[in-house]
Enzyme design. Structure first.
Site, PDB file in Angstrom:
ATOM      1  N   HIS A   1      -3.443  -4.960   0.536  1.00 32.52           N
ATOM      2  CA  HIS A   1      -4.623  -4.545   1.282  1.00 32.52           C
ATOM      3  C   HIS A   1      -5.448  -3.659   0.512  1.00 32.52           C
ATOM      4  CE1 HIS A   1      -1.410  -1.299   1.964  1.00 32.52           C
ATOM      5  NE2 HIS A   1      -2.592  -0.417   2.017  1.00 32.52           N
TER       6      HIS A   1
ATOM      7  N   GLU B   1      -1.793   1.592  -5.091  1.00 30.82           N
ATOM      8  CA  GLU B   1      -0.491   1.848  -4.293  1.00 30.82           C
ATOM      9  C   GLU B   1       0.223   0.451  -4.747  1.00 30.82           C
ATOM     10  OE1 GLU B   1      -0.762   1.403  -0.025  1.00 30.82           O
ATOM     11  OE2 GLU B   1       1.428   1.910   0.369  1.00 30.82           O
TER      12      GLU B   1
END
Lengths: 135, 135
Positions: free
Chosen positions: B7, B130
């Site tokens: 994402h 991330e």
């Protein structure tokens, strides 16, 4: 209206150093640099399984990312590009919903040879959105 | 080493307004809000054909995105999340390559119930990365 996430663009002050880091530290597959003088950038694509990251370095005096790098000298996340099948219909829908299109409102040809447009980040919570027509 | 782009996270000052804009102007499919008190955010996922956008709103006093929104009151692009199959092996490889892991260096559980880690943006040209372990 929006289809795939075509790419996420990251502005970097030193493309060669960024390519080296993405290749060696992250083990990513990186394309050859491509100069886009009409957009004022040199681009490289980092290929992932489902989408791409576009690394952008300023090119020339009137680079569209020069101001961004002045504010963010280390580099940073610059824009996100979504695919649409009909860019003029998408533009007209978005204008009708109150979103502003940057520049003269007409698509230009982007890095993949497709028509592209940019939407004003103030209308999307600080995120610059590119639309790319992919048939 | 990296697989899919899981994402792209965008910080927003007003999640309800952002959801409304992504639904109505962009015609996107948006999930129900999910509170993640241990990360200090409420999240919503915007689903695209090949990946997701995560909209983040601060939650609680110690939100990890409060500082970002102080610097960027309109909101903005916050981080990008890549999938790895073995997060500890990825972490050790990256540390060996000189990249810094944020926090105590140990994975936490993220929004999808999987272990996640964050890498220092200074080591990746201003972009916060991330890593999420997806088997």
């Amino acid at each position: 209206m929006l289809g795939r996430i075509n790419h996420i663009a990251l502005a970097v002050p030193d493309l060669a150093a960024a390519v080296e880091r993405y290749r060696s530290s992250l083990g990513a597959t990186v394309s050859e640099p491509q100069a886009l003088p009409e957009h004022g950038v040199t681009v490289v694509f980092v290929q992932f399984d489902n989408s791409k990251v576009e690394l952008l370095e300023p090119l020339g005096e009137k680079s569209t990312i020069a101001g961004f790098l002045t504010k963010n000298p280390d580099g940073g996340m610059h824009h996100i590009c979504y695919e649409v099948t009909d860019i003029l219909a998408a533009r007209d829908h978005l204008k009708g919903a109150g979103a502003r299109v940057l520049g003269d409102g007409n698509p230009k040809i982007g890095a993949h040879g497709n028509p592209v447009l940019f939407l004003h980040p103030k209308d999307f919570f600080g995120t610059l959105i590119e639309l790319e027509e992919v048939k």
